[in-house]
Design a protein around this motif. Sequence first.
Motif, PDB file in Angstrom:
ATOM      1  N   HIS A   1       0.801  -1.224   0.000  1.00 13.16           N
ATOM      2  CA  HIS A   1       0.000   0.000   0.000  1.00 13.16           C
ATOM      3  C   HIS A   1       0.832   1.273   0.000  1.00 13.16           C
ATOM      4  O   HIS A   1       0.310   2.365  -0.191  1.00 13.16           O
ATOM      5  N   SER A   2       2.149   1.138   0.227  1.00 17.01           N
ATOM      6  CA  SER A   2       2.987   2.326   0.365  1.00 17.01           C
ATOM      7  C   SER A   2       4.213   2.212  -0.532  1.00 17.01           C
ATOM      8  O   SER A   2       4.677   1.111  -0.839  1.00 17.01           O
ATOM      9  N   PHE A   3       4.766   3.375  -0.944  1.00 12.81           N
ATOM     10  CA  PHE A   3       5.993   3.371  -1.730  1.00 12.81           C
ATOM     11  C   PHE A   3       7.191   2.943  -0.885  1.00 12.81           C
ATOM     12  O   PHE A   3       8.202   2.502  -1.415  1.00 12.81           O
ATOM     13  N   LYS A   4       7.073   3.091   0.421  1.00 13.52           N
ATOM     14  CA  LYS A   4       8.157   2.729   1.321  1.00 13.52           C
ATOM     15  C   LYS A   4       7.714   1.583   2.211  1.00 13.52           C
ATOM     16  O   LYS A   4       6.647   1.626   2.816  1.00 13.52           O
ATOM     17  N   HIS A   5       8.551   0.541   2.281  1.00 14.44           N
ATOM     18  CA  HIS A   5       8.229  -0.629   3.090  1.00 14.44           C
ATOM     19  C   HIS A   5       8.282  -0.257   4.580  1.00 14.44           C
ATOM     20  O   HIS A   5       9.326   0.149   5.084  1.00 14.44           O
TER      21      HIS A   5
END
Length: 246
Positions: A226-230
């Motif tokens: 759901h996010s560009f960053k884990h």
Amino acid sequence: MFKKQEKIEFFSKIDGVADAYPIIPANKFRPKWMSRCKQNYIDNKDRNLPSHLYQCPGIFDLYNYGFILPLWHDVIIKTQGGQPGFQYVNPSETLSKLLEGDPVTSQPPDISRWLPKRPHSIEAIVKFNTPWHVVTPKNVKLLITPIAYPDTFEFESSIGVLDPAINTELNIQGFWNVPNGERKLSAGTPIAHIIPLTEQKYDHRIREMTQEDWKFFKKRLFWGTHSFKHKKSLMKDMYKKHFRRE
């Protein structure tokens, strides 16, 4: 009230693997050469030898800790000297359908080129993807190491620490030490030694995946995409809540 004894749980998302090729306690596994070494020590005990390898605890005690992960299927790995990468052959395409992915993969060059390798290892990293997942007691991480002093040296697992709170998957990547030729690894071949990073002694459980495990995978699909960053902190919190590892 007694606190419920926590266990290290290994579960397979493919039915049948836990029965056919289970992860085993390391103390139930010994390379073949160790049996020959022990027998030689017994046969020569009356000779009062000043020393013998069988008396070395630093080597033999390694197998009193942790668990041995076996390969869950046959595979043939092919390499050709001077040619990059490797080829592999599985017994059936059904394995990929069961795993919902390729049982054998590699790593991109931006990963593999930085890892130091033995002179006889190929440049590409061989990755064995397994159906196994692991859940540990609170804050227990796992040291993944190669099989120490194996009988054969075709495959050598890389070394690293696995935090199940971030990733429960047991996928083993490592070095292929046959630069030119074809080798078959049989199902059941030990490919990694898994050692809990704790002095606490835990029981373990080998099982197949449950509906509760499946719910976790469905949640994790959202958490991880759901996010560009884990977000490792989010993954850890959700893991603890779902598996009650508070």
